[in-house]
Design a protein around this motif. Sequence first.
Motif, short mmCIF file in Angstrom:
data_model
loop_
_atom_site.label_atom_id
_atom_site.label_comp_id
_atom_site.label_asym_id
_atom_site.label_seq_id
_atom_site.Cartn_x
_atom_site.Cartn_y
_atom_site.Cartn_z
N GLU A 76 -17.73 52.52 -3.88
CA GLU A 76 -17.01 52.09 -5.21
C GLU A 76 -17.92 52.07 -6.23
O GLU A 76 -19.09 51.49 -6.23
N GLN A 77 -17.28 52.62 -7.33
CA GLN A 77 -17.86 52.53 -8.55
C GLN A 77 -17.13 51.57 -9.49
O GLN A 77 -16.09 51.35 -9.27
N THR A 78 -17.95 51.19 -10.52
CA THR A 78 -17.13 50.37 -11.47
C THR A 78 -17.44 50.79 -12.79
O THR A 78 -18.49 51.42 -13.13
N TYR A 79 -16.35 50.37 -13.52
CA TYR A 79 -16.57 50.80 -15.12
C TYR A 79 -15.78 49.79 -15.92
O TYR A 79 -14.35 49.67 -15.64
N ASN A 97 -14.14 46.72 -16.04
CA ASN A 97 -13.30 45.75 -14.80
C ASN A 97 -12.84 46.63 -13.94
O ASN A 97 -11.97 46.31 -13.02
N CYS A 140 -12.44 49.50 -10.79
CA CYS A 140 -13.01 50.01 -9.40
C CYS A 140 -12.43 51.20 -9.41
O CYS A 140 -11.25 51.48 -9.40
#
Length: 165
Positions: A146-149, A151, A153
């Motif tokens: 899982e990646q985040t940018y 808020n 996902c």
Amino acid sequence: MNLIVAVDKNWSIGNQGQLLVSIPEDKRLFREETLGKVIVMGRKTLESLPGKQPLYGRTNIVLTKNPDYKVKGAIVCHSFEEAMEELEKHDENDCFIIGGQSIYEQFLPHCHTAHVTYIDYLYSADTHFPNLDKDPEWEMTGESDEQTYFNLCYTFRLYQKKNTD
């Protein structure tokens, strides 16, 4: 043939002619996967690009029903069949379908690999992509951590068409 797409939880891809969100890592992946390759898009997708111009460093094929449509730096085709003839001049592994909705729908049966950025969020949208998780012909063969940018996902998923022979 490949396709590359970013979808939300409802497999939505756009709203009012624009992408749902711009994620830098998704753009980087898109650039990495398609640079030096052949990309196929509809006229509306081309016109949503910066400067309404074909993407640099790629063979751009634009599909439109308008017989008078011309764009510098792109091959313009006026039918699915004409686009397929153009694609036959290239290695199918170097061909990427990049949208929009009707282009994805026409070419999906001819694709074997789908690069999907799956965004864990619901957007207001008016264009969609077929849900590959519910399509028995397709299976997810890979998924990133899982990646985040900010808020958001998201994950990068790889789908392969099952051998239907």
